[in-house]
Scaffold this active site. Sequence first.
Site, PDB file in Angstrom:
ATOM      1  N   ASN A   9       1.033  -1.166   0.137  1.00 27.20           N
ATOM      2  CA  ASN A   9       0.222   0.120  -0.010  1.00 27.20           C
ATOM      3  C   ASN A   9       0.917   1.116   0.093  1.00 27.20           C
ATOM      4  O   ASN A   9       1.548   1.641   0.977  1.00 27.20           O
ATOM      5  CB  ASN A   9      -0.636  -0.025   1.259  1.00 27.20           C
ATOM      6  CG  ASN A   9      -1.848   1.072   1.441  1.00 27.20           C
ATOM      7  OD1 ASN A   9      -2.020   2.036   0.336  1.00 27.20           O
ATOM      8  ND2 ASN A   9      -2.431   1.385   2.058  1.00 27.20           N
ATOM      9  N   LYS A  11      -0.008   4.037  -0.161  1.00 30.72           N
ATOM     10  CA  LYS A  11      -0.564   5.238   0.201  1.00 30.72           C
ATOM     11  C   LYS A  11      -0.206   6.689  -0.513  1.00 30.72           C
ATOM     12  O   LYS A  11      -0.004   6.488  -1.808  1.00 30.72           O
ATOM     13  CB  LYS A  11      -0.189   5.575   1.901  1.00 30.72           C
ATOM     14  CG  LYS A  11      -0.358   4.323   2.550  1.00 30.72           C
ATOM     15  CD  LYS A  11      -0.160   4.640   4.058  1.00 30.72           C
ATOM     16  CE  LYS A  11      -0.453   3.084   4.843  1.00 30.72           C
ATOM     17  NZ  LYS A  11      -0.144   3.193   6.177  1.00 30.72           N
ATOM     18  N   HIS A  97      -9.668   1.258   4.659  1.00 32.70           N
ATOM     19  CA  HIS A  97      -8.420   1.515   5.499  1.00 32.70           C
ATOM     20  C   HIS A  97      -8.772   2.416   6.687  1.00 32.70           C
ATOM     21  O   HIS A  97      -9.571   3.336   6.303  1.00 32.70           O
ATOM     22  CB  HIS A  97      -7.212   2.095   4.333  1.00 32.70           C
ATOM     23  CG  HIS A  97      -6.060   2.083   5.108  1.00 32.70           C
ATOM     24  ND1 HIS A  97      -5.730   2.828   6.000  1.00 32.70           N
ATOM     25  CD2 HIS A  97      -4.977   1.205   4.963  1.00 32.70           C
ATOM     26  CE1 HIS A  97      -4.488   2.541   6.505  1.00 32.70           C
ATOM     27  NE2 HIS A  97      -4.059   1.561   5.711  1.00 32.70           N
ATOM     28  N   GLU A  99      -7.205   4.868   7.613  1.00 27.85           N
ATOM     29  CA  GLU A  99      -7.316   6.269   7.399  1.00 27.85           C
ATOM     30  C   GLU A  99      -8.086   6.759   6.504  1.00 27.85           C
ATOM     31  O   GLU A  99      -8.608   8.198   6.897  1.00 27.85           O
ATOM     32  CB  GLU A  99      -5.608   6.361   6.614  1.00 27.85           C
ATOM     33  CG  GLU A  99      -4.365   6.092   7.315  1.00 27.85           C
ATOM     34  CD  GLU A  99      -3.340   5.539   6.625  1.00 27.85           C
ATOM     35  OE1 GLU A  99      -3.223   5.605   5.286  1.00 27.85           O
ATOM     36  OE2 GLU A  99      -2.424   4.807   7.157  1.00 27.85           O
ATOM     37  N   GLU A 169      -5.840  -4.576  10.543  1.00 29.78           N
ATOM     38  CA  GLU A 169      -4.716  -3.741  10.621  1.00 29.78           C
ATOM     39  C   GLU A 169      -5.067  -2.918  11.857  1.00 29.78           C
ATOM     40  O   GLU A 169      -5.749  -2.113  11.825  1.00 29.78           O
ATOM     41  CB  GLU A 169      -4.709  -2.864   9.411  1.00 29.78           C
ATOM     42  CG  GLU A 169      -4.413  -3.356   7.870  1.00 29.78           C
ATOM     43  CD  GLU A 169      -3.767  -2.349   7.155  1.00 29.78           C
ATOM     44  OE1 GLU A 169      -2.905  -2.662   6.717  1.00 29.78           O
ATOM     45  OE2 GLU A 169      -4.439  -1.022   7.041  1.00 29.78           O
ATOM     46  N   GLY A 175       2.189   2.305  10.914  1.00 24.74           N
ATOM     47  CA  GLY A 175       3.160   3.549  10.856  1.00 24.74           C
ATOM     48  C   GLY A 175       3.806   3.808  12.114  1.00 24.74           C
ATOM     49  O   GLY A 175       4.372   4.754  12.148  1.00 24.74           O
ATOM     50  N   SER A 215       2.984  -2.204  10.507  1.00 27.48           N
ATOM     51  CA  SER A 215       4.491  -2.295  10.676  1.00 27.48           C
ATOM     52  C   SER A 215       5.177  -3.511  10.233  1.00 27.48           C
ATOM     53  O   SER A 215       6.116  -4.204  10.979  1.00 27.48           O
ATOM     54  CB  SER A 215       4.909  -2.129  11.941  1.00 27.48           C
ATOM     55  OG  SER A 215       4.633  -0.547  12.355  1.00 27.48           O
TER      56      SER A 215
END
Length: 253
Positions: A9, A11, A97, A99, A169, A175, A215
Amino acid sequence: MRQQIAAANWKMNLTLEQGEKLLDEILGKMGNLAANRQAVFAVPFPYLAMARQKTGVRAQVSVAAQNCSNKKSGAYTGEVSVDMLNSLQVSYVVLGHSERREYFQESNQLLAEKLDICLAGNLKPIFCCGESLLIREANTQNEFVGRQLEESLFHLTAEQLQQVVIAYEPIWAIGTGKTASSEQAQEMHAFIRARLAQQYGAGLANEISILYGGSVKASNAAELFGQPDVDGGLVGGASLIADEFTAIIKALR
Ligand code: 13P
């Protein structure tokens, strides 16, 4: 036998030139994949055509979008439709996701609509779920993730669900450099598979690939992917480094 998948991904990272170089390097280094393994590249919309062109007809290598509209077509400035993605021969779409849930207010209900429109267009969703640190600390992660599955996925028919890849996730691991332990990942993946089995039967639940994200790196991929219910990873930061992502692909079971 269910597919083992390493999904990158990207992003909102990289210029076109950097993306081209990264893909060339990974495709050059990764070698051919066994029939039960796949590499997927979820690249920004403007790079989908480039990624499709580079991956071409390579077996076991696919391109994904990172989002799509819940609308079919029309006056929705800035949105990208399933038909558009299909016209580029994109295979997968990442949906839900964390985000997008957090910064673009995507709800379980909106995601249910996006799943429907993708599946109607034969585009395979990579459906993301996962809890925040607050929920993990309250030890209510199973209820939370269970609700994400129920509200976005469980209206699907068995035939439709078969097309879906799930990515767990945990938000606290994205991250942050803080990976869920392989035991924590396995525990949640087993829970997700058990919920799928309750709803759709064990046979179908066994066929669904459940990826871990948060991660993932070359150094921890083999241990995570060695867990019986972890079928690969959805990788952010480490997917931007050719050697890292190549090693992650090679760590697939
Ligand atoms: P990181 O691998 O950078 O933690 O990101 C995970 C992720 O969000 C993949 O979708």
